[in-house]
Motif scaffolding. Structure first.
Motif, PDB file in Angstrom:
ATOM      1  N   ASN A 159       6.656  -5.088  13.109  1.00  0.00           N
ATOM      2  CA  ASN A 159       7.312  -4.068  13.938  1.00  0.00           C
ATOM      3  C   ASN A 159       6.701  -2.677  13.784  1.00  0.00           C
ATOM      4  O   ASN A 159       7.351  -1.675  14.085  1.00  0.00           O
ATOM      5  N   TRP A 160       5.450  -2.603  13.319  1.00  0.00           N
ATOM      6  CA  TRP A 160       4.813  -1.294  13.132  1.00  0.00           C
ATOM      7  C   TRP A 160       4.797  -0.504  14.430  1.00  0.00           C
ATOM      8  O   TRP A 160       4.538  -1.044  15.500  1.00  0.00           O
ATOM      9  N   ARG A 161       5.082   0.767  14.300  1.00  0.00           N
ATOM     10  CA  ARG A 161       4.977   1.713  15.412  1.00  0.00           C
ATOM     11  C   ARG A 161       4.117   2.887  14.987  1.00  0.00           C
ATOM     12  O   ARG A 161       4.025   3.203  13.797  1.00  0.00           O
ATOM     13  N   GLU A 162       3.514   3.552  15.949  1.00  0.00           N
ATOM     14  CA  GLU A 162       2.670   4.706  15.657  1.00  0.00           C
ATOM     15  C   GLU A 162       3.458   5.729  14.844  1.00  0.00           C
ATOM     16  O   GLU A 162       4.564   6.115  15.213  1.00  0.00           O
ATOM     17  N   GLY A 163       2.914   6.147  13.709  1.00  0.00           N
ATOM     18  CA  GLY A 163       3.591   7.078  12.808  1.00  0.00           C
ATOM     19  C   GLY A 163       4.199   6.396  11.594  1.00  0.00           C
ATOM     20  O   GLY A 163       4.497   7.068  10.594  1.00  0.00           O
ATOM     21  N   ASP A 164       4.377   5.072  11.650  1.00  0.00           N
ATOM     22  CA  ASP A 164       4.895   4.332  10.503  1.00  0.00           C
ATOM     23  C   ASP A 164       3.812   4.187   9.430  1.00  0.00           C
ATOM     24  O   ASP A 164       2.617   4.353   9.694  1.00  0.00           O
ATOM     25  N   LYS A 165       4.258   3.840   8.219  1.00  0.00           N
ATOM     26  CA  LYS A 165       3.304   3.584   7.148  1.00  0.00           C
ATOM     27  C   LYS A 165       2.488   2.333   7.449  1.00  0.00           C
ATOM     28  O   LYS A 165       2.951   1.410   8.135  1.00  0.00           O
ATOM     29  N   VAL A 166       1.265   2.313   6.917  1.00  0.00           N
ATOM     30  CA  VAL A 166       0.360   1.187   7.115  1.00  0.00           C
ATOM     31  C   VAL A 166       0.147   0.475   5.788  1.00  0.00           C
ATOM     32  O   VAL A 166       0.477   1.003   4.712  1.00  0.00           O
ATOM     33  N   ILE A 167      -0.405  -0.735   5.858  1.00  0.00           N
ATOM     34  CA  ILE A 167      -0.660  -1.529   4.661  1.00  0.00           C
ATOM     35  C   ILE A 167      -2.106  -1.372   4.219  1.00  0.00           C
ATOM     36  O   ILE A 167      -3.029  -1.509   5.025  1.00  0.00           O
ATOM     37  N   VAL A 168      -2.274  -1.089   2.929  1.00  0.00           N
ATOM     38  CA  VAL A 168      -3.608  -0.962   2.346  1.00  0.00           C
ATOM     39  C   VAL A 168      -4.092  -2.342   1.911  1.00  0.00           C
ATOM     40  O   VAL A 168      -3.301  -3.168   1.426  1.00  0.00           O
ATOM     41  N   SER A 169      -5.365  -2.607   2.077  1.00  0.00           N
ATOM     42  CA  SER A 169      -5.904  -3.920   1.711  1.00  0.00           C
ATOM     43  C   SER A 169      -5.622  -4.231   0.246  1.00  0.00           C
ATOM     44  O   SER A 169      -5.694  -3.346  -0.619  1.00  0.00           O
ATOM     45  N   PRO A 170      -5.312  -5.487  -0.093  1.00  0.00           N
ATOM     46  CA  PRO A 170      -5.018  -5.873  -1.474  1.00  0.00           C
ATOM     47  C   PRO A 170      -6.209  -5.610  -2.392  1.00  0.00           C
ATOM     48  O   PRO A 170      -7.362  -5.670  -1.951  1.00  0.00           O
ATOM     49  N   PRO A 171      -5.959  -5.311  -3.679  1.00  0.00           N
ATOM     50  CA  PRO A 171      -7.061  -5.068  -4.619  1.00  0.00           C
ATOM     51  C   PRO A 171      -7.858  -6.346  -4.863  1.00  0.00           C
ATOM     52  O   PRO A 171      -7.307  -7.447  -4.852  1.00  0.00           O
ATOM     53  N   LYS A 172      -9.159  -6.178  -5.068  1.00  0.00           N
ATOM     54  CA  LYS A 172     -10.043  -7.324  -5.299  1.00  0.00           C
ATOM     55  C   LYS A 172     -10.516  -7.412  -6.749  1.00  0.00           C
ATOM     56  O   LYS A 172     -11.177  -8.372  -7.137  1.00  0.00           O
ATOM     57  N   THR A 173     -10.199  -6.391  -7.536  1.00  0.00           N
ATOM     58  CA  THR A 173     -10.567  -6.392  -8.955  1.00  0.00           C
ATOM     59  C   THR A 173      -9.407  -5.847  -9.776  1.00  0.00           C
ATOM     60  O   THR A 173      -8.495  -5.193  -9.230  1.00  0.00           O
ATOM     61  N   VAL A 174      -9.448  -6.077 -11.084  1.00  0.00           N
ATOM     62  CA  VAL A 174      -8.414  -5.537 -11.978  1.00  0.00           C
ATOM     63  C   VAL A 174      -8.457  -4.017 -11.948  1.00  0.00           C
ATOM     64  O   VAL A 174      -7.419  -3.341 -11.966  1.00  0.00           O
ATOM     65  N   ALA A 175      -9.664  -3.455 -11.906  1.00  0.00           N
ATOM     66  CA  ALA A 175      -9.803  -1.989 -11.862  1.00  0.00           C
ATOM     67  C   ALA A 175      -9.107  -1.418 -10.622  1.00  0.00           C
ATOM     68  O   ALA A 175      -8.416  -0.398 -10.698  1.00  0.00           O
ATOM     69  N   GLU A 176      -9.292  -2.076  -9.486  1.00  0.00           N
ATOM     70  CA  GLU A 176      -8.635  -1.619  -8.261  1.00  0.00           C
ATOM     71  C   GLU A 176      -7.124  -1.752  -8.371  1.00  0.00           C
ATOM     72  O   GLU A 176      -6.373  -0.908  -7.872  1.00  0.00           O
ATOM     73  N   MET A 177      -6.658  -2.791  -9.050  1.00  0.00           N
ATOM     74  CA  MET A 177      -5.229  -2.993  -9.242  1.00  0.00           C
ATOM     75  C   MET A 177      -4.635  -1.849 -10.062  1.00  0.00           C
ATOM     76  O   MET A 177      -3.590  -1.286  -9.730  1.00  0.00           O
ATOM     77  N   LEU A 178      -5.327  -1.480 -11.159  1.00  0.00           N
ATOM     78  CA  LEU A 178      -4.840  -0.400 -12.008  1.00  0.00           C
ATOM     79  C   LEU A 178      -4.894   0.943 -11.284  1.00  0.00           C
ATOM     80  O   LEU A 178      -3.992   1.782 -11.432  1.00  0.00           O
ATOM     81  N   GLU A 179      -5.933   1.132 -10.505  1.00  0.00           N
ATOM     82  CA  GLU A 179      -6.064   2.370  -9.728  1.00  0.00           C
ATOM     83  C   GLU A 179      -4.922   2.485  -8.721  1.00  0.00           C
ATOM     84  O   GLU A 179      -4.354   3.557  -8.532  1.00  0.00           O
ATOM     85  N   ARG A 180      -4.570   1.370  -8.144  1.00  0.00           N
ATOM     86  CA  ARG A 180      -3.483   1.363  -7.171  1.00  0.00           C
ATOM     87  C   ARG A 180      -2.157   1.714  -7.826  1.00  0.00           C
ATOM     88  O   ARG A 180      -1.346   2.445  -7.257  1.00  0.00           O
ATOM     89  N   GLU A 181      -1.920   1.191  -9.027  1.00  0.00           N
ATOM     90  CA  GLU A 181      -0.663   1.457  -9.716  1.00  0.00           C
ATOM     91  C   GLU A 181      -0.499   2.935 -10.055  1.00  0.00           C
ATOM     92  O   GLU A 181       0.623   3.428 -10.198  1.00  0.00           O
ATOM     93  N   ALA A 182      -1.620   3.632 -10.152  1.00  0.00           N
ATOM     94  CA  ALA A 182      -1.577   5.067 -10.460  1.00  0.00           C
ATOM     95  C   ALA A 182      -1.592   5.935  -9.200  1.00  0.00           C
ATOM     96  O   ALA A 182      -1.563   7.156  -9.287  1.00  0.00           O
ATOM     97  N   SER A 183      -1.623   5.298  -8.035  1.00  0.00           N
ATOM     98  CA  SER A 183      -1.698   6.046  -6.781  1.00  0.00           C
ATOM     99  C   SER A 183      -0.317   6.473  -6.312  1.00  0.00           C
ATOM    100  O   SER A 183       0.700   6.159  -6.934  1.00  0.00           O
ATOM    101  N   ASP A 184      -0.306   7.190  -5.187  1.00  0.00           N
ATOM    102  CA  ASP A 184       0.974   7.620  -4.607  1.00  0.00           C
ATOM    103  C   ASP A 184       1.405   6.691  -3.477  1.00  0.00           C
ATOM    104  O   ASP A 184       2.248   7.043  -2.652  1.00  0.00           O
ATOM    105  N   TYR A 185       0.834   5.486  -3.430  1.00  0.00           N
ATOM    106  CA  TYR A 185       1.233   4.517  -2.424  1.00  0.00           C
ATOM    107  C   TYR A 185       2.677   4.070  -2.646  1.00  0.00           C
ATOM    108  O   TYR A 185       3.190   4.114  -3.769  1.00  0.00           O
ATOM    109  N   GLU A 186       3.328   3.615  -1.577  1.00  0.00           N
ATOM    110  CA  GLU A 186       4.618   2.955  -1.702  1.00  0.00           C
ATOM    111  C   GLU A 186       4.346   1.529  -2.169  1.00  0.00           C
ATOM    112  O   GLU A 186       3.856   0.701  -1.413  1.00  0.00           O
ATOM    113  N   MET A 187       4.666   1.251  -3.435  1.00  0.00           N
ATOM    114  CA  MET A 187       4.309  -0.028  -4.035  1.00  0.00           C
ATOM    115  C   MET A 187       5.478  -1.008  -3.957  1.00  0.00           C
ATOM    116  O   MET A 187       6.475  -0.865  -4.654  1.00  0.00           O
ATOM    117  N   VAL A 188       5.357  -2.011  -3.102  1.00  0.00           N
ATOM    118  CA  VAL A 188       6.316  -3.112  -3.105  1.00  0.00           C
ATOM    119  C   VAL A 188       5.949  -4.063  -4.238  1.00  0.00           C
ATOM    120  O   VAL A 188       6.793  -4.550  -4.974  1.00  0.00           O
TER     121      VAL A 188
END
Length: 215
Positions: free
Chosen positions: A177-206
């Protein structure tokens, strides 16, 4: 025969089949006409029919919207150019709405067959309500099919177009149900380093694999 027709239907990711045709705005070489822009190619069953009139009028009324999205509109039905022109004139006289986009005269069904718009289980002589979204490189990106008796949803056509353009521009995915202006999904991490970087980001983490952000 039906299986053979299905095998030749274009699919998402295919280059849009090219063709030459006469339209209400003159002769068209499809590949040249759509080059460098997004295109929505849509079929309707027949001129001078009620559901088709509402749909074509809907596209016409939103012409400026599609122009602003660098998107060309191309209609089609299995009717002659004379029928198309008479219908365009009839609608303009009765409602004031002018179909300025080209409408392909496909009396020999060549384009309808090329794009799988003829579906024998529904009709062998009328194109179903197909919608093809084609990107500026000529690739088919999304396909919609509707039966003869159900009109399309213009809001969904516009939403899908903006979604495709947004996903391409920002290299993201889009949730339900995405609409223009809604949040978008960032591609899943492909490495452990990317996973840790994501956890430290300001993303909305489900969860680590499902993160959303504002554009």
């Amino acid at each position: 025969m039906e299986d053979q027709n299905l095998m030749t239907m274009p699919r998402i990711g295919d280059i849009a089949p090219d063709f030459k045709a006469m339209t209400t705005t003159g002769p068209m070489q499809f590949s040249e006409h759509i080059k460098g822009s997004w295109t929505i190619l849509f079929s309707h069953p027949a001129d001078f029919t009620p559901v088709c009139t509402t749909e074509m009028s809907g596209f016409a009324l939103d012409q400026k919207y599609f122009d602003e999205k660098n998107t060309k509109l191309v209609g089609l039905s299995i009717d002659s150019i004379h029928s198309h022109i008479a219908w365009v004139n009839n609608v303009k006289k009765n409602t004031g709405v002018l179909f300025e986009f080209p409408i392909i005269a496909d009396i020999d069904m060549k384009v309808s067959k090329l794009y799988g718009m003829l579906q024998p289980g529904e009709s062998e002589t009328a194109a179903v309500r197909a919608v093809f979204f084609i990107d500026p490189k000529g690739k088919i990106r999304l396909i919609m099919y509707y039966p003869l008796n159900v009109g399309r949803n213009m809001d969904e056509i516009k939403r899908a177009l903006v979604a495709l353009q947004t996903a391409d521009q920002h290299k993201v995915s889009l949730p339900l149900n995405w609409r223009e202006g809604d949040k978008v999904i960032v591609s899943p991490p492909k490495t452990v380093a990317e996973m840790l970087e994501r956890e430290a980001s300001d993303y909305e983490m489900v969860d680590f694999y499902l993160a959303k952000k504002d554009l």
